[in-house]
Motif scaffolding. Sequence first.
Motif, PDB file in Angstrom:
ATOM      1  N   VAL A 270       0.830  -1.206   0.000  1.00  0.00           N
ATOM      2  CA  VAL A 270       0.000   0.000   0.000  1.00  0.00           C
ATOM      3  C   VAL A 270       0.865   1.255   0.000  1.00  0.00           C
ATOM      4  O   VAL A 270       0.616   2.205  -0.753  1.00  0.00           O
ATOM      5  N   LEU A 271       1.900   1.261   0.834  1.00  0.00           N
ATOM      6  CA  LEU A 271       2.765   2.434   0.934  1.00  0.00           C
ATOM      7  C   LEU A 271       3.473   2.722  -0.387  1.00  0.00           C
ATOM      8  O   LEU A 271       3.529   3.876  -0.838  1.00  0.00           O
ATOM      9  N   ILE A 272       4.021   1.695  -1.031  1.00  0.00           N
ATOM     10  CA  ILE A 272       4.736   1.899  -2.293  1.00  0.00           C
ATOM     11  C   ILE A 272       3.783   2.367  -3.386  1.00  0.00           C
ATOM     12  O   ILE A 272       4.128   3.231  -4.209  1.00  0.00           O
ATOM     13  N   THR A 273       2.564   1.848  -3.400  1.00  0.00           N
ATOM     14  CA  THR A 273       1.579   2.302  -4.391  1.00  0.00           C
ATOM     15  C   THR A 273       1.279   3.786  -4.221  1.00  0.00           C
ATOM     16  O   THR A 273       1.204   4.540  -5.197  1.00  0.00           O
ATOM     17  N   LEU A 274       1.121   4.219  -2.970  1.00  0.00           N
ATOM     18  CA  LEU A 274       0.888   5.638  -2.704  1.00  0.00           C
ATOM     19  C   LEU A 274       2.103   6.473  -3.105  1.00  0.00           C
ATOM     20  O   LEU A 274       1.955   7.567  -3.675  1.00  0.00           O
ATOM     21  N   LEU A 275       3.300   5.974  -2.837  1.00  0.00           N
ATOM     22  CA  LEU A 275       4.514   6.703  -3.190  1.00  0.00           C
ATOM     23  C   LEU A 275       4.687   6.805  -4.702  1.00  0.00           C
ATOM     24  O   LEU A 275       5.165   7.824  -5.212  1.00  0.00           O
ATOM     25  N   ILE A 276       4.314   5.757  -5.438  1.00  0.00           N
ATOM     26  CA  ILE A 276       4.386   5.812  -6.903  1.00  0.00           C
ATOM     27  C   ILE A 276       3.466   6.904  -7.437  1.00  0.00           C
ATOM     28  O   ILE A 276       3.840   7.699  -8.312  1.00  0.00           O
ATOM     29  N   THR A 277       2.264   6.969  -6.886  1.00  0.00           N
ATOM     30  CA  THR A 277       1.318   8.009  -7.304  1.00  0.00           C
ATOM     31  C   THR A 277       1.871   9.399  -7.032  1.00  0.00           C
ATOM     32  O   THR A 277       1.819  10.287  -7.901  1.00  0.00           O
ATOM     33  N   LEU A 278       2.408   9.598  -5.837  1.00  0.00           N
ATOM     34  CA  LEU A 278       2.956  10.910  -5.491  1.00  0.00           C
ATOM     35  C   LEU A 278       4.176  11.249  -6.341  1.00  0.00           C
ATOM     36  O   LEU A 278       4.337  12.387  -6.792  1.00  0.00           O
ATOM     37  N   ALA A 279       5.047  10.266  -6.564  1.00  0.00           N
ATOM     38  CA  ALA A 279       6.259  10.515  -7.345  1.00  0.00           C
ATOM     39  C   ALA A 279       5.936  10.930  -8.771  1.00  0.00           C
ATOM     40  O   ALA A 279       6.653  11.735  -9.376  1.00  0.00           O
ATOM     41  N   ILE A 280       4.863  10.399  -9.318  1.00  0.00           N
ATOM     42  CA  ILE A 280       4.481  10.757 -10.686  1.00  0.00           C
ATOM     43  C   ILE A 280       3.741  12.084 -10.726  1.00  0.00           C
ATOM     44  O   ILE A 280       3.915  12.890 -11.657  1.00  0.00           O
ATOM     45  N   ARG A 281       2.934  12.357  -9.705  1.00  0.00           N
ATOM     46  CA  ARG A 281       2.097  13.556  -9.725  1.00  0.00           C
ATOM     47  C   ARG A 281       2.793  14.815  -9.210  1.00  0.00           C
ATOM     48  O   ARG A 281       2.479  15.922  -9.663  1.00  0.00           O
ATOM     49  N   ILE A 282       3.731  14.680  -8.281  1.00  0.00           N
ATOM     50  CA  ILE A 282       4.350  15.865  -7.670  1.00  0.00           C
ATOM     51  C   ILE A 282       5.010  16.781  -8.695  1.00  0.00           C
ATOM     52  O   ILE A 282       4.851  18.014  -8.618  1.00  0.00           O
ATOM     53  N   PRO A 283       5.777  16.273  -9.675  1.00  0.00           N
ATOM     54  CA  PRO A 283       6.353  17.200 -10.664  1.00  0.00           C
ATOM     55  C   PRO A 283       5.307  18.014 -11.410  1.00  0.00           C
ATOM     56  O   PRO A 283       5.538  19.186 -11.727  1.00  0.00           O
ATOM     57  N   ILE A 284       4.141  17.412 -11.677  1.00  0.00           N
ATOM     58  CA  ILE A 284       3.076  18.143 -12.362  1.00  0.00           C
ATOM     59  C   ILE A 284       2.504  19.232 -11.454  1.00  0.00           C
ATOM     60  O   ILE A 284       2.234  20.364 -11.902  1.00  0.00           O
ATOM     61  N   TRP A 285       2.323  18.928 -10.179  1.00  0.00           N
ATOM     62  CA  TRP A 285       1.817  19.927  -9.237  1.00  0.00           C
ATOM     63  C   TRP A 285       2.792  21.090  -9.117  1.00  0.00           C
ATOM     64  O   TRP A 285       2.386  22.258  -9.091  1.00  0.00           O
ATOM     65  N   ILE A 286       4.085  20.776  -9.059  1.00  0.00           N
ATOM     66  CA  ILE A 286       5.089  21.829  -8.968  1.00  0.00           C
ATOM     67  C   ILE A 286       5.068  22.693 -10.217  1.00  0.00           C
ATOM     68  O   ILE A 286       5.148  23.937 -10.146  1.00  0.00           O
ATOM     69  N   LYS A 287       4.947  22.072 -11.373  1.00  0.00           N
ATOM     70  CA  LYS A 287       4.903  22.821 -12.623  1.00  0.00           C
ATOM     71  C   LYS A 287       3.678  23.701 -12.699  1.00  0.00           C
ATOM     72  O   LYS A 287       3.748  24.861 -13.140  1.00  0.00           O
ATOM     73  N   ASN A 288       2.529  23.194 -12.266  1.00  0.00           N
ATOM     74  CA  ASN A 288       1.294  23.994 -12.312  1.00  0.00           C
ATOM     75  C   ASN A 288       1.359  25.179 -11.346  1.00  0.00           C
ATOM     76  O   ASN A 288       0.859  26.279 -11.654  1.00  0.00           O
ATOM     77  N   ARG A 289       1.972  24.969 -10.192  1.00  0.00           N
ATOM     78  CA  ARG A 289       2.099  26.075  -9.233  1.00  0.00           C
ATOM     79  C   ARG A 289       3.072  27.147  -9.728  1.00  0.00           C
ATOM     80  O   ARG A 289       2.910  28.327  -9.457  1.00  0.00           O
ATOM     81  N   GLY A 290       4.098  26.698 -10.451  1.00  0.00           N
ATOM     82  CA  GLY A 290       5.074  27.650 -10.971  1.00  0.00           C
ATOM     83  C   GLY A 290       4.534  28.450 -12.119  1.00  0.00           C
ATOM     84  O   GLY A 290       4.962  29.560 -12.378  1.00  0.00           O
TER      85      GLY A 290
END
Length: 290
Positions: A270-290
Amino acid sequence: MAASSRYKFKKANTFANTLFTVGLWTITTLVLILITGLLLYILFKGLPKITPGFLVGLPSEIEAGGGIGPFLFNSAYVLFISLAISIPVGVGSGVYLAEFAPDNRFTGWIRTCVENLASVPSIVFGLFGYVLFIDVFDIGLTILGAGVTLSLLNLPVITRVTEEAIQAVSPDLREASFALGATEFQTIAKVVIPAALNGIISGISLAACRAFGESALILMAGGTGTSGEMWDFNLLSQGGTLPVHLWYIQSEALVEDAKEIAEKASALLVLITLLITLAIRIPIWIKNRG
């Protein structure tokens, strides 16, 4: 009378809309609470027991205290192989269907096939991988077979999501790019795909998380075991992964701490699945905020 009837009808519609909205919010909240509670229960029950030795240790068939190192490595290795194949092919296919494919019956038939493949149960892909790599090529249950078969499972999902994400991009962006003198390739590469990147990344994230937790397909194409080594990059080694090991521990294991191993493996999954989701989505969130 007519005005009074219209007022009553409008009031009844408003009440019905409010009741429907409240009902949907209630159901959604209950589902979210149920899922969150289940995830937290799994995490809190298994995570405190996990040690570094468990993550890199070798599994044991008889003695207690074995680890899951080779299975954890195989999970990451098989996932990498599947995504390395399915992402370029799937995104490329989605771009072609959205931007270059002619609008005719043949293209419509291809889209229908892609949609149908996206809903096929994973065990069917597993049976296909079994026939292809064991009966046809005769290489046995391997990491290679598991990775390639898993890529076939991911391919229709990534293709369909990519096509829909690109089709959702406003035509005004394309027209503005052409008006500035950009070629069709430049418009697609530098305007359309970046604008559709959120949707494409969401599809890849969904496919990656589903692939990491897959067990039936891996069982058919990769097997239940490993080579017994922690860092085995041999593509022809057995391709048992963490979900398959979890199934084995719960059903056939003889070790006395099988229940504890299952709890720790479930929490880690469960933890690794959540981390995979965050690892893929975080760069997009950072780009959208920038």
